[in-house]
Design an enzyme around this catalytic site. Structure first.
Site, PDB file in Angstrom:
ATOM      1  N   LYS A 142       0.852  -1.187   0.000  1.00 49.55           N
ATOM      2  CA  LYS A 142       0.000   0.000   0.000  1.00 49.55           C
ATOM      3  C   LYS A 142       0.890   1.240   0.000  1.00 49.55           C
ATOM      4  O   LYS A 142       1.762   1.393   0.863  1.00 49.55           O
ATOM      5  CB  LYS A 142      -0.919  -0.004   1.228  1.00 49.55           C
TER       6      LYS A 142
HETATM    7  C1  E4P Z   1      -7.660   0.716   4.071  1.00 51.98           C
HETATM    8  O1  E4P Z   1      -6.873   0.877   3.166  1.00 51.98           O
HETATM    9  C2  E4P Z   1      -7.683   1.680   5.181  1.00 51.98           C
HETATM   10  O2  E4P Z   1      -6.458   1.583   5.817  1.00 51.98           O
HETATM   11  C3  E4P Z   1      -8.769   1.445   6.172  1.00 51.98           C
HETATM   12  O3  E4P Z   1      -9.880   0.800   5.617  1.00 51.98           O
HETATM   13  C4  E4P Z   1      -9.160   2.709   6.878  1.00 51.98           C
HETATM   14  O4  E4P Z   1     -10.280   2.451   7.676  1.00 51.98           O
HETATM   15  P1  E4P Z   1     -10.701   3.433   8.869  1.00 51.98           P
HETATM   16  O5  E4P Z   1     -11.096   4.737   8.259  1.00 51.98           O
HETATM   17  O6  E4P Z   1     -11.848   2.727   9.511  1.00 51.98           O
HETATM   18  O7  E4P Z   1      -9.507   3.559   9.753  1.00 51.98           O
END
Ligand code: E4P
Length: 226
Positions: A85
């Site tokens: 990522k």
């Molecule tokens: C995924 O890429 C994100 O890191 C994640 O879904 C963020 O979720 P949140 O807004 O609930 O922390």
């Protein structure tokens, strides 16, 4: 819609895999901070549990060159079908372009809040972009509409990048994107359970079992008959 688990607790991932059709696991630095310790201990355990399924792991370097090296390091340890990522910011785009030219490393553009951010990441060669539905909502914009807009942009421009919708607060948000044809979403273990949880479902199933037992006998099933 492929469903990934947005968590790093091994017991929660194990349970999700036992009961539901799950296609992989996503993590981020905040998720890993809830476990603590050596992040690779956690990630190797997840990799062992999920086999060759997708595992998404975020690079945390600030400079493009370092993100590239970190990406290679992550893939080297966690193996194929690991997606790095990379935040969709200028240094991230630069890293994405470097990775795209020189390696086979797959990456997910993350921290997506705007459609054009997703478009840029797709142009760089991202396998996925991860729009943060709930966080966008919390900023006063419409996370679901922005996610759909990104999907339209990819389709209308014949881009192969997929949307991996992220950051949900309820099952209705996931349902709406599922109906729209978004091909992947990452959800918390709790939300996964909430997809098929209400007292009406439990009552209906319990009544069927009780009705069967009323004539067949307590604890009897179809296997007790020929
Ligand atoms: C995924 O890429 C994100 O890191 C994640 O879904 C963020 O979720 P949140 O807004 O609930 O922390």
């Amino acid at each position: 819609m492929r469903l990934l688990i947005d968590d790093a607790h091994i017991e929660l991932i194990n349970k999700a895999y036992e009961f539901y059709p799950v296609d992989g696991v996503t993590t981020n630095p905040t998720i890993l901070s809830k476990i603590g310790g050596n992040p690779f201990d956690t990630l190797k355990s997840i990799r062992k549990l999920i086999g060759d399924d997708e595992l998404h792991v975020q690079a945390v370097s600030r400079k493009a060159e370092d993100i590239v090296e970190e990406a290679k390091y992550i893939i080297n340890i966690l193996g194929g079908n690991t997606y790095v990522k990379i935040p969709a910011i200028p240094e991230g785009f630069k890293a994405m372009k470097m990775l795209d030219c020189s390696t086979q490393i797959l990456y997910t553009a993350t921290a997506i809040y705007t459609p054009m951010q997703a478009y840029l990441a797709a142009e760089c060669g991202a396998a996925y972009v991860a729009p943060y539905v709930n966080r966008i909502d919390n900023m006063g914009f419409n996370g679901l509409e922005i996610t759909k807009q990104i999907q339209d942009i990819f389709e209308n421009n014949e881009m192969e990048t997929e949307v991996l919708a992220a950051s949900f607060k309820n099952s209705q948000q996931v349902l709406e994107l599922c109906e729209y044809g978004i091909t992947a979403a990452t959800v918390s273990p709790d939300l996964l359970v909430a997809f098929a949880k209400n007292s009406a479902i439990d009552e209906a199933v319990e009544t069927f079992i009780e009705d069967f037992e009323s004539f067949a006998g307590k604890g009897k099933t179809m296997r007790d008959f020929k």
